[in-house]
Design a protein around this motif. Structure first.
Motif, mmCIF file in Angstrom:
data_model
loop_
_atom_site.group_PDB
_atom_site.id
_atom_site.type_symbol
_atom_site.label_atom_id
_atom_site.label_comp_id
_atom_site.label_asym_id
_atom_site.label_seq_id
_atom_site.Cartn_x
_atom_site.Cartn_y
_atom_site.Cartn_z
ATOM 1 N N GLY A 95 0.821 -1.211 0.000
ATOM 2 C CA GLY A 95 0.000 0.000 0.000
ATOM 3 C C GLY A 95 0.847 1.249 0.000
ATOM 4 O O GLY A 95 1.997 1.244 -0.466
ATOM 5 N N ALA A 96 0.286 2.325 0.533
ATOM 6 C CA ALA A 96 0.959 3.620 0.587
ATOM 7 C C ALA A 96 1.286 3.959 2.029
ATOM 8 O O ALA A 96 0.399 3.971 2.888
ATOM 9 C CB ALA A 96 0.073 4.708 -0.024
ATOM 10 N N VAL A 97 2.561 4.231 2.323
ATOM 11 C CA VAL A 97 3.023 4.522 3.678
ATOM 12 C C VAL A 97 3.473 5.971 3.743
ATOM 13 O O VAL A 97 4.194 6.455 2.865
ATOM 14 C CB VAL A 97 4.187 3.581 4.072
ATOM 15 N N LEU A 98 3.052 6.666 4.794
ATOM 16 C CA LEU A 98 3.406 8.075 4.949
ATOM 17 C C LEU A 98 4.914 8.280 5.072
ATOM 18 O O LEU A 98 5.593 7.534 5.783
ATOM 19 C CB LEU A 98 2.732 8.654 6.190
ATOM 20 N N THR A 99 5.423 9.283 4.400
ATOM 21 C CA THR A 99 6.795 9.726 4.596
ATOM 22 C C THR A 99 6.828 10.685 5.788
ATOM 23 O O THR A 99 5.786 10.993 6.379
ATOM 24 C CB THR A 99 7.306 10.451 3.351
ATOM 25 N N SER A 100 7.996 11.190 6.145
ATOM 26 C CA SER A 100 8.089 12.158 7.238
ATOM 27 C C SER A 100 7.309 13.428 6.895
ATOM 28 O O SER A 100 6.681 14.032 7.769
ATOM 29 C CB SER A 100 9.553 12.487 7.538
ATOM 30 N N ALA A 101 7.334 13.824 5.624
ATOM 31 C CA ALA A 101 6.566 15.000 5.201
ATOM 32 C C ALA A 101 5.070 14.733 5.340
ATOM 33 O O ALA A 101 4.306 15.599 5.782
ATOM 34 C CB ALA A 101 6.919 15.360 3.758
ATOM 35 N N GLY A 102 4.647 13.529 4.984
ATOM 36 C CA GLY A 102 3.238 13.178 5.132
ATOM 37 C C GLY A 102 2.812 13.112 6.586
ATOM 38 O O GLY A 102 1.700 13.536 6.940
ATOM 39 N N GLU A 103 3.699 12.605 7.460
ATOM 40 C CA GLU A 103 3.399 12.545 8.893
ATOM 41 C C GLU A 103 3.152 13.930 9.466
ATOM 42 O O GLU A 103 2.256 14.126 10.296
ATOM 43 C CB GLU A 103 4.546 11.866 9.648
ATOM 44 N N ARG A 104 3.953 14.919 9.021
ATOM 45 C CA ARG A 104 3.773 16.284 9.520
ATOM 46 C C ARG A 104 2.428 16.863 9.100
ATOM 47 O O ARG A 104 1.849 17.691 9.805
ATOM 48 C CB ARG A 104 4.911 17.186 9.022
ATOM 49 N N LEU A 105 1.930 16.418 7.974
ATOM 50 C CA LEU A 105 0.686 16.960 7.437
ATOM 51 C C LEU A 105 -0.563 16.291 8.013
ATOM 52 O O LEU A 105 -1.658 16.858 7.979
ATOM 53 C CB LEU A 105 0.697 16.796 5.909
ATOM 54 N N LEU A 106 -0.392 15.101 8.589
ATOM 55 C CA LEU A 106 -1.555 14.279 8.937
ATOM 56 C C LEU A 106 -2.468 14.921 9.984
ATOM 57 O O LEU A 106 -3.675 15.057 9.758
ATOM 58 C CB LEU A 106 -1.078 12.910 9.435
ATOM 59 N N GLU A 107 -1.939 15.309 11.135
ATOM 60 C CA GLU A 107 -2.800 15.859 12.192
ATOM 61 C C GLU A 107 -3.462 17.178 11.787
ATOM 62 O O GLU A 107 -4.660 17.367 12.033
ATOM 63 C CB GLU A 107 -2.016 16.023 13.491
ATOM 64 N N PRO A 108 -2.716 18.134 11.182
ATOM 65 C CA PRO A 108 -3.396 19.344 10.710
ATOM 66 C C PRO A 108 -4.508 19.043 9.701
ATOM 67 O O PRO A 108 -5.560 19.698 9.698
ATOM 68 C CB PRO A 108 -2.265 20.153 10.057
ATOM 69 N N ALA A 109 -4.294 18.032 8.856
ATOM 70 C CA ALA A 109 -5.325 17.662 7.879
ATOM 71 C C ALA A 109 -6.565 17.115 8.575
ATOM 72 O O ALA A 109 -7.703 17.406 8.184
ATOM 73 C CB ALA A 109 -4.770 16.634 6.895
ATOM 74 N N ARG A 110 -6.364 16.322 9.622
ATOM 75 C CA ARG A 110 -7.498 15.794 10.376
ATOM 76 C C ARG A 110 -8.279 16.913 11.064
ATOM 77 O O ARG A 110 -9.508 16.904 11.094
ATOM 78 C CB ARG A 110 -7.013 14.772 11.400
ATOM 79 N N HIS A 111 -7.544 17.879 11.613
ATOM 80 C CA HIS A 111 -8.229 19.021 12.230
ATOM 81 C C HIS A 111 -9.014 19.815 11.187
ATOM 82 O O HIS A 111 -10.127 20.291 11.451
ATOM 83 C CB HIS A 111 -7.213 19.933 12.918
ATOM 84 N N MET A 112 -8.441 19.950 10.013
ATOM 85 C CA MET A 112 -9.135 20.667 8.945
ATOM 86 C C MET A 112 -10.422 19.946 8.563
ATOM 87 O O MET A 112 -11.455 20.578 8.303
ATOM 88 C CB MET A 112 -8.223 20.801 7.723
#
Length: 296
Positions: free
Chosen positions: A56-73
């Motif tokens: 599948g698709a695994v988050l990179t470090s850049a994706g990890e930084r984006l994950l929580e702000p995206a969930r809040h959005m």
């Protein structure tokens, strides 16, 4: 650069489902479209968000930084939608109310409740989401949830609960083949198959029965129920029936389930959704039915 909400939805769909194909199903678009949009998003960001792997698709470090702000959005986007609905809503409950529940509860309680809703509020329609996966109420994935687990969130509220004893249920034909006082480990069990083998009551049965091995498994609750009615084995049911429940062909066995002898179902809602007339109306009807269940 600014991210559009569509970009955030795309990113979250891939991050939370774990693959582009699963994300395409959630977003209701083709997989090539998801792949193209992700490539465009990563180009505009100048960073790779996912590592593409066979699994599948695994988050990179850049994706990890984006994950929580995206969930809040996503949560705030749902808040905006609810506020907009209140601003422009006509008086009286109308529209679609999405109710999520475990397959058994959805089949036996929520589906027939739709007829009650229709009779009381002709302009309301229920959408029943009976997938095993838990949906996020704060993000508007559903309006109301019937859950066995207690709520741990400042954004959610439990509107009411109903507790019922659990029982081992079997067909009469199967009961006739059992010893007078069977023990749990002597029964042929019907249970969930992968990928849902951690869904109750599987974990509870594993804790009670050493080397637990069901005789039949399925990823579909109705298939399990039908196998039980056919006399294949035993299942655990809540010993409570509502006024519109189907008559069951199953009978209870006199077996102690120990710490799992009862279960509680909670009606859960996002706090901000309670102000919506359509959600409040359905919640009140569910609570009304909660007050008059009858024990088997």
């Amino acid at each position: 650069m600014g991210l559009a909400w569509d970009d955030v939805q795309l990113f979250l769909a891939i991050a939370e489902t774990g693959s582009l194909s699963a994300a395409s199903k959630r977003l209701k678009v083709g997989q090539p479209t998801v792949s193209r949009r992700l490539a465009d998003l990563e180009y505009r960001l100048g960073a790779q968000l996912f590592q593409r792997q066979v699994a599948g698709a695994v988050l990179t470090s850049a994706g990890e930084r984006l994950l929580e702000p995206a969930r809040h959005m996503a949560e705030w986007a749902a808040e905006v939608e609810r506020a907009a609905e209140l601003t422009g809503s006509a008086p009286g409950p109308r529209g679609v109310v999405r109710v999520t529940a475990a397959p058994g509860m959805a089949f036996e309680f929520v589906a027939p409740l739709a007829a009650v809703v229709r009779e009381r509020y002709p302009e309301l329609r229920l959408e029943v989401l009976s997938a095993v996966e838990r949906l996020d109420l704060t993000r508007g994935e559903a309006d109301l949830a019937l859950r066995l687990q207690p709520v741990i969130s400042n954004e959610l509220v439990v509107l009411g609960s109903v507790t019922a004893p659990n029982a081992v249920m079997v067909a009469k034909s199967y009961a006739a083949r059992l010893p007078r006082r069977p023990k749990l480990h002597e029964l042929d069990w019907i249970a969930w198959s992968p990928p849902f083998d951690d869904v109750p009551p599987n974990p509870q049965l594993k804790s009670l029965i050493p080397d637990f091995r069901p005789v039949f498994t399925s990823d579909n609750y109705l298939v399990q129920w039908r196998a039980c009615e056919a006399g294949l084995g035993a299942m655990i049911f809540g010993r409570v029936r509502y006024r519109f429940s189907l008559f069951s062909k199953l009978v209870p066995l006199d077996i102690d389930l120990g710490p799992h002898g009862q279960s509680t179902t909670h009606l859960v809602c996002a706090k901000s959704a309670l102000a919506l007339p359509r959600v409040r109306a359905v919640a009140d009807l569910i609570l009304e039915e909660f007050t008059r269940p009858t024990r088997l």
